[in-house]
Design an enzyme around this catalytic site. Structure first.
Site, short mmCIF file in Angstrom:
data_model
loop_
_atom_site.label_atom_id
_atom_site.label_comp_id
_atom_site.label_asym_id
_atom_site.label_seq_id
_atom_site.Cartn_x
_atom_site.Cartn_y
_atom_site.Cartn_z
N HIS A 13 5.34 49.77 45.08
CA HIS A 13 3.76 49.50 44.86
C HIS A 13 3.31 48.94 43.86
CE1 HIS A 13 0.98 49.39 48.89
NE2 HIS A 13 2.54 49.24 48.63
N PRO A 24 -7.58 64.33 45.54
CA PRO A 24 -6.19 63.74 45.53
C PRO A 24 -6.98 62.17 45.54
CG PRO A 24 -8.02 64.32 47.80
CD PRO A 24 -8.23 65.34 46.12
C1 PHB Z 1 -2.68 58.80 50.47
O1 PHB Z 1 -1.33 57.30 50.81
O2 PHB Z 1 -2.54 59.37 51.01
C2 PHB Z 1 -2.90 58.53 49.32
C3 PHB Z 1 -2.33 57.28 48.58
C4 PHB Z 1 -3.43 57.28 46.77
C5 PHB Z 1 -4.36 58.07 46.62
C6 PHB Z 1 -4.54 59.08 47.53
C7 PHB Z 1 -3.54 59.65 49.20
O3 PHB Z 1 -5.30 58.23 45.85
#
Ligand code: PHB
Ligand code: APR
Length: 393
Positions: free
Chosen positions: A72, A292
């Site tokens: 990405h 997260p």
């Molecule tokens: C995920 O795909 O699990 C994910 C992607 C981006 C984030 C947090 C989790 O900021």
């Protein structure tokens, strides 16, 4: 049994450390409480910084990631029903790889098996002894039989709830923490991702994140109350809420599909300092947790062990025990910088009951700034793709 480095925990940092040490000619044994299929199937976040991607490739463990991972170059940030693109590669020259943490773990375990790195799964009653002295020991039970692993050093890579941090005597470690008043409800859905990039969406009903795992699997998260539990979130309610939050002027919506997995993750920031005591070194979630919001946890954990492997190798192979003294300091600089960034992203995108109309306007002003100013977007992008990992020497 005897080894040079005893590693507790077969998560990303424990496994990666074993590989890095092997490359330096240092022996390690990994002890894991769960069985292999549990560890390989545990769904977590999935964005790899370029430093993590490069390390996996250097170790010859990147083949499946390069084949199945999704590269990405940009993310989208949305608010007030509009979406804006932040082109990270144009701003920083770097990119990220969307590849599930459990896939990384699967690749690291397969690589360890091929390289003959011992991983003992399903061990019980793990306890650390003598960590303040020159010959620490890990006691554990395997198949009901008590065993001992004598080591030169121990790496505590056993996560937030592990036994390693708890083995440090009271008063040695200082902990810093912040609990957020919300959690993330995450689903994996069997549906083709209907957008090419990740979308971080601010809305008056709360934050939502659109992510993906493969051309046929979408990963979605929504902010929920800290006290809520999964029983209150049947699939229909999850989709309804996602649609409400992602609603945008151009009519875009995530494509719905059967829900393959659903879980709730609490949001917390946590740091322990120092990350060492005697011959025990903490790495990954055992020493720090980031919310997260930017999937930094695994990357931070891997950066820790990159530094630790360099320090351990200098101590063991070159007899420079003082090389280990800088471990905490070097890691904590990067950890605090990631804490700052994750906290900032979290507070820009989520809403809480304590927020006032002032807070909401401030968030919108912040979102306008990062989506319209090249300077602000560059600051977001350079942190998002990951700051460089410092060389300890
Ligand atoms: C995920 O795909 O699990 C994910 C992607 C981006 C984030 C947090 C989790 O900021
Ligand atoms: N003995 C042996 N193994 C243990 C013990 C124990 N007493 N306690 C825990 N473990 C194992 C767990 O079963 C797990 O496999 O240690 C591992 C710790 O893994 P994680 O919890 O994944 O933590 P860490 O390896 O530090 O990985 C950090 O995981 O939670 C995400 O966001 C986080 O991406 C980050 C990454």
């Amino acid at each position: 049994m005897r080894t040079q480095v005893g590693i507790v925990g077969a998560g990303p940092p424990g496994l990666m450390l074993a590989h890095l040490l092997r490359r330096e000619g240092v022996d390690a044994v990994v002890l894991e409480a769960r069985d292999r299929s549990y560890v390989e199937g545990r769904i977590r976040t999935g964005v790899l910084e370029q430093g993590t991607v490069d390390l996996l490739k250097t170790l010859g463990l990147g083949e499946r990631m390069e084949r199945l991972g999704l590269l990405h170059h940009a993310i989208e940030v949305g608010y007030e029903k509009q979406r804006f693109r932040i082109d990270m590669t144009a701003l920083t020259g770097k990119s990220v790889m969307v590849y599930g943490q459990h896939e990384v773990v699967t690749d690291l375990i397969a690589g360890a098996e091929a390289a003959g790195i011992p991983i003992l799964f399903g061990v019980e009653d793990v306890a650390l002894e003598g960590i303040a002295g020159p010959s620490p020991t890990i006691r554990f039970r395997r198949g009901g039989v008590g065993e001992e692993l004598h080591c030169d050093y121990i790496a505590g890579c056993d996560g937030f709830h592990g036994i390693s941090r708890a083995a440090v005597p009271d008063g040695v470690l200082t902990t810093y923490k912040r609990e957020y008043p919300f959690s993330w409800l995450g689903i994996l859905a069997e549906a083709a991702p209907s957008l090419d990039e990740l979308l971080y969406m601010h809305s008056d009903c709360g934050f939502a994140l659109f992510s993906m795992r493969s051309p046929t699997v979408t990963r979605l998260y929504l902010q929920c109350d800290r006290t809520e539990n999964l029983a209150e979130w049947p699939d229909e309610r999850v989709w309804e809420e996602l649609h409400r939050r992602f609603e945008s002027m151009d009519g875009w919506m995530p494509k719905a599909g059967p829900v393959l997995q659903k879980s709730i993750t609490a949001m917390r920031s946590f740091v322990t300092a120092p990350m060492q005591f005697g011959r025990l070194f903490l790495a990954g979630d055992a020493a720090h947790i980031v919310p997260p919001t930017r999937a930094k946890g695994m990357n931070l954990a891997i950066a820790d062990v990159k530094v630790l492997a360099t320090c351990l190798s200098a101590a063991i192979r070159e007899g420079k025990a003082s090389a280990l003294d800088c471990y905490s300091e070097v890691c904590l600089r990067r950890i605090w910088s990631a804490q700052r960034f994750s906290w900032w992203m979290t507070s820009m995108l989520h809403n809480s009951l304590e927020d006032s109309a002032f807070d909401r306007r401030r968030q919108i002003a912040e979102l306008e700034y990062v989506t319209h100013s090249v300077a602000a977007a560059t600051s977001l992008a350079e942190n998002y793709v990951g700051l460089p990992i410092e060389n300890p020497f």
